[in-house]
Design a protein around this motif. Structure first.
Motif, PDB file in Angstrom:
ATOM      1  N   ARG A  84       0.804  -1.222   0.000  1.00 36.84           N
ATOM      2  CA  ARG A  84       0.000   0.000   0.000  1.00 36.84           C
ATOM      3  C   ARG A  84       0.839   1.275   0.000  1.00 36.84           C
ATOM      4  O   ARG A  84       0.323   2.351  -0.278  1.00 36.84           O
ATOM      5  CB  ARG A  84      -0.910   0.020   1.225  1.00 36.84           C
ATOM      6  CG  ARG A  84      -1.834  -1.174   1.344  1.00 36.84           C
ATOM      7  CD  ARG A  84      -2.592  -1.104   2.648  1.00 36.84           C
ATOM      8  NE  ARG A  84      -3.332  -2.333   2.894  1.00 36.84           N
ATOM      9  CZ  ARG A  84      -4.073  -2.534   3.970  1.00 36.84           C
ATOM     10  NH1 ARG A  84      -4.186  -1.603   4.897  1.00 36.84           N
ATOM     11  NH2 ARG A  84      -4.724  -3.676   4.139  1.00 36.84           N
ATOM     12  N   THR A  85       2.137   1.161   0.317  1.00 43.44           N
ATOM     13  CA  THR A  85       2.946   2.374   0.414  1.00 43.44           C
ATOM     14  C   THR A  85       3.199   3.028  -0.938  1.00 43.44           C
ATOM     15  O   THR A  85       3.720   4.144  -0.994  1.00 43.44           O
ATOM     16  CB  THR A  85       4.308   2.099   1.083  1.00 43.44           C
ATOM     17  OG1 THR A  85       5.103   1.252   0.242  1.00 43.44           O
ATOM     18  CG2 THR A  85       4.135   1.465   2.450  1.00 43.44           C
ATOM     19  N   ASN A  86       2.853   2.368  -2.031  1.00 47.32           N
ATOM     20  CA  ASN A  86       2.986   3.004  -3.340  1.00 47.32           C
ATOM     21  C   ASN A  86       1.874   4.013  -3.581  1.00 47.32           C
ATOM     22  O   ASN A  86       2.044   4.969  -4.336  1.00 47.32           O
ATOM     23  CB  ASN A  86       2.966   1.945  -4.442  1.00 47.32           C
ATOM     24  CG  ASN A  86       4.165   1.022  -4.368  1.00 47.32           C
ATOM     25  OD1 ASN A  86       5.287   1.429  -4.600  1.00 47.32           O
ATOM     26  ND2 ASN A  86       3.924  -0.234  -4.018  1.00 47.32           N
ATOM     27  N   HIS A  87       0.739   3.792  -2.940  1.00 48.85           N
ATOM     28  CA  HIS A  87      -0.445   4.611  -3.204  1.00 48.85           C
ATOM     29  C   HIS A  87      -0.728   5.643  -2.114  1.00 48.85           C
ATOM     30  O   HIS A  87      -1.284   6.687  -2.385  1.00 48.85           O
ATOM     31  CB  HIS A  87      -1.678   3.701  -3.358  1.00 48.85           C
ATOM     32  CG  HIS A  87      -2.960   4.381  -2.986  1.00 48.85           C
ATOM     33  ND1 HIS A  87      -3.655   5.169  -3.877  1.00 48.85           N
ATOM     34  CD2 HIS A  87      -3.650   4.424  -1.825  1.00 48.85           C
ATOM     35  CE1 HIS A  87      -4.727   5.659  -3.269  1.00 48.85           C
ATOM     36  NE2 HIS A  87      -4.752   5.221  -2.031  1.00 48.85           N
ATOM     37  N   TRP A  88      -0.350   5.386  -0.898  1.00 45.60           N
ATOM     38  CA  TRP A  88      -0.856   6.102   0.276  1.00 45.60           C
ATOM     39  C   TRP A  88      -0.610   7.615   0.222  1.00 45.60           C
ATOM     40  O   TRP A  88       0.156   8.124  -0.590  1.00 45.60           O
ATOM     41  CB  TRP A  88      -0.258   5.507   1.552  1.00 45.60           C
ATOM     42  CG  TRP A  88       1.186   5.803   1.764  1.00 45.60           C
ATOM     43  CD1 TRP A  88       2.213   5.540   0.912  1.00 45.60           C
ATOM     44  CD2 TRP A  88       1.771   6.403   2.919  1.00 45.60           C
ATOM     45  NE1 TRP A  88       3.402   5.938   1.470  1.00 45.60           N
ATOM     46  CE2 TRP A  88       3.171   6.476   2.687  1.00 45.60           C
ATOM     47  CE3 TRP A  88       1.266   6.884   4.127  1.00 45.60           C
ATOM     48  CZ2 TRP A  88       4.057   7.002   3.636  1.00 45.60           C
ATOM     49  CZ3 TRP A  88       2.151   7.401   5.053  1.00 45.60           C
ATOM     50  CH2 TRP A  88       3.529   7.457   4.812  1.00 45.60           C
ATOM     51  N   GLY A  89      -1.258   8.350   1.121  1.00 48.87           N
ATOM     52  CA  GLY A  89      -1.189   9.802   1.121  1.00 48.87           C
ATOM     53  C   GLY A  89       0.072  10.384   1.725  1.00 48.87           C
ATOM     54  O   GLY A  89       0.227  11.602   1.789  1.00 48.87           O
ATOM     55  N   ARG A  90       0.992   9.553   2.187  1.00 49.30           N
ATOM     56  CA  ARG A  90       2.264   9.995   2.775  1.00 49.30           C
ATOM     57  C   ARG A  90       2.082  10.850   4.031  1.00 49.30           C
ATOM     58  O   ARG A  90       2.971  11.598   4.429  1.00 49.30           O
ATOM     59  CB  ARG A  90       3.129  10.745   1.767  1.00 49.30           C
ATOM     60  CG  ARG A  90       3.968   9.832   0.886  1.00 49.30           C
ATOM     61  CD  ARG A  90       3.183   9.283  -0.287  1.00 49.30           C
ATOM     62  NE  ARG A  90       3.914   8.236  -0.996  1.00 49.30           N
ATOM     63  CZ  ARG A  90       3.446   7.619  -2.079  1.00 49.30           C
ATOM     64  NH1 ARG A  90       2.258   7.931  -2.577  1.00 49.30           N
ATOM     65  NH2 ARG A  90       4.138   6.681  -2.659  1.00 49.30           N
ATOM     66  N   ILE A  91       0.914  10.767   4.651  1.00 51.40           N
ATOM     67  CA  ILE A  91       0.690  11.489   5.905  1.00 51.40           C
ATOM     68  C   ILE A  91       1.461  10.759   6.995  1.00 51.40           C
ATOM     69  O   ILE A  91       1.143   9.618   7.332  1.00 51.40           O
ATOM     70  CB  ILE A  91      -0.808  11.576   6.221  1.00 51.40           C
ATOM     71  CG1 ILE A  91      -1.525  12.361   5.120  1.00 51.40           C
ATOM     72  CG2 ILE A  91      -1.037  12.204   7.583  1.00 51.40           C
ATOM     73  CD1 ILE A  91      -3.029  12.347   5.230  1.00 51.40           C
TER      74      ILE A  91
ATOM     75  N   TYR B 298      11.759   9.007  -6.882  1.00 48.93           N
ATOM     76  CA  TYR B 298      11.899   8.510  -5.509  1.00 48.93           C
ATOM     77  C   TYR B 298      11.818   9.655  -4.499  1.00 48.93           C
ATOM     78  O   TYR B 298      12.416   9.604  -3.427  1.00 48.93           O
ATOM     79  CB  TYR B 298      13.211   7.769  -5.304  1.00 48.93           C
ATOM     80  CG  TYR B 298      13.383   6.463  -6.058  1.00 48.93           C
ATOM     81  CD1 TYR B 298      12.355   5.919  -6.824  1.00 48.93           C
ATOM     82  CD2 TYR B 298      14.590   5.782  -6.014  1.00 48.93           C
ATOM     83  CE1 TYR B 298      12.525   4.723  -7.505  1.00 48.93           C
ATOM     84  CE2 TYR B 298      14.782   4.578  -6.687  1.00 48.93           C
ATOM     85  CZ  TYR B 298      13.743   4.052  -7.438  1.00 48.93           C
ATOM     86  OH  TYR B 298      13.912   2.868  -8.113  1.00 48.93           O
ATOM     87  N   ALA B 299      11.061  10.695  -4.834  1.00 47.14           N
ATOM     88  CA  ALA B 299      10.984  11.865  -3.954  1.00 47.14           C
ATOM     89  C   ALA B 299       9.940  11.716  -2.864  1.00 47.14           C
ATOM     90  O   ALA B 299       9.858  12.554  -1.973  1.00 47.14           O
ATOM     91  CB  ALA B 299      10.698  13.122  -4.772  1.00 47.14           C
ATOM     92  N   ASP B 300       9.135  10.670  -2.937  1.00 45.97           N
ATOM     93  CA  ASP B 300       8.222  10.392  -1.838  1.00 45.97           C
ATOM     94  C   ASP B 300       8.547   9.017  -1.286  1.00 45.97           C
ATOM     95  O   ASP B 300       9.329   8.260  -1.861  1.00 45.97           O
ATOM     96  CB  ASP B 300       6.750  10.507  -2.271  1.00 45.97           C
ATOM     97  CG  ASP B 300       6.384   9.531  -3.384  1.00 45.97           C
ATOM     98  OD1 ASP B 300       7.135   8.557  -3.624  1.00 45.97           O
ATOM     99  OD2 ASP B 300       5.330   9.729  -4.009  1.00 45.97           O
ATOM    100  N   PHE B 301       7.956   8.697  -0.139  1.00 48.62           N
ATOM    101  CA  PHE B 301       8.254   7.392   0.450  1.00 48.62           C
ATOM    102  C   PHE B 301       7.337   6.311  -0.090  1.00 48.62           C
ATOM    103  O   PHE B 301       6.116   6.375   0.068  1.00 48.62           O
ATOM    104  CB  PHE B 301       8.137   7.408   1.975  1.00 48.62           C
ATOM    105  CG  PHE B 301       8.226   6.011   2.536  1.00 48.62           C
ATOM    106  CD1 PHE B 301       9.411   5.301   2.444  1.00 48.62           C
ATOM    107  CD2 PHE B 301       7.125   5.379   3.081  1.00 48.62           C
ATOM    108  CE1 PHE B 301       9.493   3.989   2.909  1.00 48.62           C
ATOM    109  CE2 PHE B 301       7.192   4.075   3.554  1.00 48.62           C
ATOM    110  CZ  PHE B 301       8.387   3.382   3.469  1.00 48.62           C
ATOM    111  N   SER B 302       7.940   5.337  -0.718  1.00 45.00           N
ATOM    112  CA  SER B 302       7.305   4.058  -1.004  1.00 45.00           C
ATOM    113  C   SER B 302       8.289   2.983  -0.555  1.00 45.00           C
ATOM    114  O   SER B 302       9.504   3.117  -0.777  1.00 45.00           O
ATOM    115  CB  SER B 302       7.001   3.892  -2.491  1.00 45.00           C
ATOM    116  OG  SER B 302       6.042   4.830  -2.928  1.00 45.00           O
TER     117      SER B 302
END
Length: 580
Positions: free
Chosen positions: A110-117, A229-233
């Protein structure tokens, strides 16, 4: 259905089931420490930087179906392979209750989609029973987890602002992006009614932190997974780097069936899994087994891992596995802001999520419900999709004209286009995300009458919201209307009432489920100890949300990452001491 058993010749130091936040972190930490790791993922390989998978920066009309339908739960371009319903992988519900179970079948989960909150739990979130008498306290405190939160901040990166809020601890922050126009209005409205609106806390890199990851370029499409890769997945930030150590054997399309145990000692010896492509069954031998398949899936594995030593399922001598399941509460409202009609159009995409949010700001002792919530905001001039995104459909086809009278909107041809331009950017949305009280009567169990296409017994859910959650949702909607009024807006739709649980989303729809194998000091009332280690089998660990005792009013991912790192350090220490 029968399968040929094929033994894996190697004995791995660790076998990890699941490659999301918890599994990815464990694979990263243990492989760096030199452990030989087998990583099982029930879905396919995924790398958001590989051109084969990139959907970022594609136009809506490039959708294979031109918006007519979708093969993914959140749209063709969303980085979520899976959904609440997956062909061949059913689940059932008990006694007329509802729980919708989201599964993500891909590397990184799910970490590919999530809101990064990316919110830390606060000191009070680990001791709720001591505060309100409901549920249980965690066997650990905020101070136990704080060093790991700090390390996660440094490794992954999170932006935000130092606010010194007592139960919303600050992280080690990167600079937050500036509020967009609609968010400036929300901040002003919040201040006028004493509701805090502060910079969001998201794991998106507003500045580069190492040579392997880029900086956010504000395309506002984090849900598609970032090719820079600028957000967390987990896939890009944890698993792929772990594979590069040479110590990880990744096996994709591997549906875990059960954890295998030694008849004499009851300890885990490995994992049985089905190759989803070939429909053959295989065994991985390992000295330590880590479950990180998501709270419900890990409970399913434990309950299906029955033996003479574990007749009720592995790690379940207490009988709590599957119990105390709880998801975040969710309720939402949108509004039309007449003074934002006919906006000048410009690029204000920003990060893929709100630049501001509202943390819980009240004292529950003065309210008629025991746990809090935060508010997430939406709006602005992001790219519309097919059939939605403009907002005009929310006004029942009317808008206030210069004389204040409601006038018809839409039609067709030039008038329709003109009105769409007028309405574009004149809408805001807000969503509450709150803490439910964990109870033993909300649970998942093995359905005695159904198996999936791989012959594995499926889960059956039993879940009901209580008056605690209904009263919380009622308060959410009262707050939404207060903010909308302060904004000078017009609320869309009808305010939900008791007849529909005050607009509460169905359990499972927020995709924050936790608590099915909770930790505790007493083996009679918990499945795991304070290091996420099974009381009944010392070489079994659960590092997903299943270990949670309570949810908090925060999103769970940052705590999953911190606790997985903590469990990994404990495993390394116990191996050195020859206790594992």
């Amino acid at each position: 259905m029968s399968f040929q058993i094929k033994e894996q010749p190697a004995v791995f130091d660790v076998c990890i089931i699941g490659s999301g936040a918890g599994g990815g972190m464990a694979a990263y930490q243990l492989s760096k420490a030199g452990a030989k790791v087998a990583l099982l993922e029930a879905g396919g390989y995924f790398d958001p930087a590989d051109p084969k998978y990139i959907t970022q920066l594609k136009w809506p009309w490039e959708s294979p179906r031109r918006g007519a339908s979708t093969t993914r739960a959140f749209g063709d371009f969303d980085a979520a392979w899976g959904g609440w319903e997956i062909e061949g992988e059913p689940y059932t519900r008990k006694s007329g209750t509802q729980f919708d179970w989201f599964r993500s079948r891909m590397l990184g989960g799910r970490t590919n989609h999530w809101g990064r909150i990316s919110l830390r739990f606060g000191p009070n979130d680990f001791r709720r029973k001591s505060i309100d008498g409901l549920g249980e306290d965690w066997p650990i405190t905020y101070d136990d987890v704080k060093p790991y939160y700090d390390q996660v901040d440094k490794l992954i990166g999170v932006f935000g602002s130092v606010e010194n809020l007592p139960n919303d601890p600050d992280s080690i922050y990167l600079a937050p992006p500036k509020p967009r126009l609609h968010e400036l209005f929300i901040k002003k409205a919040g201040k006028s009614v004493n509701i805090p609106v502060i910079p969001s806390r998201l794991s998106i890199l507003t500045q580069a932190i190492n040579k392997d990851r880029g900086q956010c370029f504000y395309c506002s499409q984090c849900n598609r997974a970032c090719q820079a890769y600028a957000d967390f997945s987990s896939s890009s930030v944890l698993v792929i780097p772990a594979i590069k150590t040479g110590n990880v054997t990744l096996i994709t399309d591997a549906m875990a069936r059960e954890v295998l145990t030694d008849p004499a000692t009851g300890l885990a010896t490995g994992v049985s899994y089905v190759d989803k492509i070939k429909l053959t069954e295989h065994t991985i031998k390992a000295k330590v087994v880590i479950l990180a398949a998501s709270a419900a899936e890990s409970a399913r594995l434990l309950l299906n891992s029955k033996s003479a030593r574990h007749p009720g399922g592995l790690a379940n001598s207490s009988g709590v596995v599957g119990k105390y399941l709880h998801d975040s509460t969710g309720a939402s409202r949108s509004a039309f802001l007449p003074h934002l009609m006919d906006r000048k159009r410009y690029n204000e995409d920003g990060v893929g999520g709100a630049h501001v949010y509202t943390p819980w700001w009240l004292d529950n002792k003065k309210l008629d419900f025991p746990r809090g919530y935060h508010i997430e905001y939406g709006g602005g001039m992001g790219m519309p999709g097919y059939g939605f995104g403009w907002g005009m459909e929310n006004t029942n086809g009317k808008y206030p004209g210069p004389d204040g009278q409601m006038k018809p909107a839409g039609g067709y041809g030039a008038s329709l286009k003109d009105d769409y331009r007028r309405f574009y950017g004149a809408y805001i949305g807000m969503a509450g995300r709150g803490e439910a009280v964990a109870t033993a009567d909300n649970y998942c169990e093995i359905d005695p009458n159904m198996v999936d296409r791989y012959g594995i017994p499926v889960l059956r859910f039993h879940y009901k919201w209580s008056d605690y959650e209904r009263k919380q949702a009622k308060h959410m909607h009262e707050t939404f209307e207060e903010i909308i009024h302060a904004l000078g807006g017009v609320a869309n739709g009808t305010k939900p009432g008791p007849e529909n649980d005050y607009g509460l989303a169905a359990p499972g729809r927020i995709i924050h489920e936790v608590g099915t194998s909770r930790m505790g000091n007493d083996p009679k009332t918990s499945a795991l100890n304070k290091y996420s280690q099974a009381h009944d089998a010392k070489n079994v660990f659960v590092v997903d949300g299943g270990a949670f005792v309570s949810q908090a009013d925060k999103n769970p991912t940052w705590t999953i990452l911190a606790l997985s790192w903590r469990a990994s350090d404990y495993i390394i220490d116990q191996v050195k001491q020859k206790n594992l």
